[in-house]
Design an enzyme around this catalytic site. Structure first.
Site, PDB file in Angstrom:
ATOM      1  CG  ASP A 172      52.917 -23.850 -29.472  1.00  0.00           C
ATOM      2  OD1 ASP A 172      51.837 -24.557 -29.301  1.00  0.00           O
ATOM      3  OD2 ASP A 172      53.499 -24.310 -30.201  1.00  0.00           O
TER       4      ASP A 172
ATOM      5  CG  ASP B 165      54.113 -34.688 -31.733  1.00  0.00           C
ATOM      6  OD1 ASP B 165      53.220 -34.310 -32.183  1.00  0.00           O
ATOM      7  OD2 ASP B 165      54.451 -34.501 -30.693  1.00  0.00           O
TER       8      ASP B 165
END
Length: 240
Positions: A8, A127
């Site tokens: 990330d 998500d």
């Protein structure tokens, strides 16, 4: 089943978040490409990249680091985070990104995602918070069930769905196998589990379902609760 180690990117650094909260970012490296190289040396085929700044801004924000990773590693790369138009997709594909993850736009404009899936290698990122789709870098919860969104892409030509249980992400509390299976059953396409993976037991549990095509490994690697080379070795020896 494929293991996809994650990097990330936030402000040019490799970080991990807890439950998607930007203020929870813990920095693990100032040179993300070195982390990608390490994954390559451990035997990974893929790296899962997320431009966290991009997810909130709606446009690429860590381009320099993404380019470095592409230049210095021979891995397959999938990338998500703030990709909302074809121009950005083309830019990343030209850069050498193997497949593109479309998240928030999949809920807001599913026809765009289906159109892009006919031209590019597209993965849909779903998500979920409490079973409902989270959008805008997980800052908002929509009124659509994650399984309903998965169903919408059943015959759309997308390569896979990555489903993340936001409540478990970065918590090392164990992957949500049932949620992952619900997405796989609803969509009928390759499904990649994400969020909460702690150790080899999670990988074994997903592998045994014979319905999950991959798993994202994040904090478990960075915090040392998963021996990644051992996990790669397990999958190589236990092809179901």
């Amino acid at each position: 089943m494929e293991i996809l180690p994650a990097i990330d990117l936030k402000d040019g650094q490799a970080v991990r978040l807890t439950k998607g909260l930007m203020q929870s970012a813990k920095i693990y490296s100032n040179e993300p490409w070195e982390v990608a190289k390490k994954f390559e040396e451990m035997g990974s085929h893929w790296v899962h990249l997320v431009d966290l700044n991009g997810a909130f801004a709606g446009e690429p924000k860590n381009l320099e680091q993404i380019e470095k990773i592409r230049q210095k590693c021979h891995l397959k790369l999938e990338l998500g985070g703030g990709i909302r138009d074809e121009e950005t997709i083309r830019r990343y594909v030209d850069l050498g990104i193997d497949r593109i993850i479309l998240g928030s736009i999949a809920l807001k404009n599913p026809s765009f995602v289906k159109e892009m899936a006919q031209k590019y290698r597209i993965v849909v990122g779903i998500d979920a918070i409490d079973g409902y789709v989270a959008v805008e870098g997980w800052a908002e919860k929509s009124t659509m069930k994650a399984t309903d969104l998965a169903k919408a892409f059943a015959d759309a030509g997308v390569e896979a769905i990555i489903c993340t249980d936001v409540g478990r992400d970065g918590m090392l509390s164990g992957v949500n196998v049932d949620f992952t299976l619900s997405i796989a059953d609803a969509s009928g396409i390759a499904t990649i589990a994400s969020g909460g993976l702690k150790n080899l037991d999670d990988i074994v549990a997903l592998q045994e379902t014979q319905k999950v095509s991959g798993v994202i490994v994040g904090k478990a690697f960075y915090e040392g609760t998963l021996d990644l080379p051992k996990a790669f070795d397990f999958l190589a020896k236990n092809v179901l």
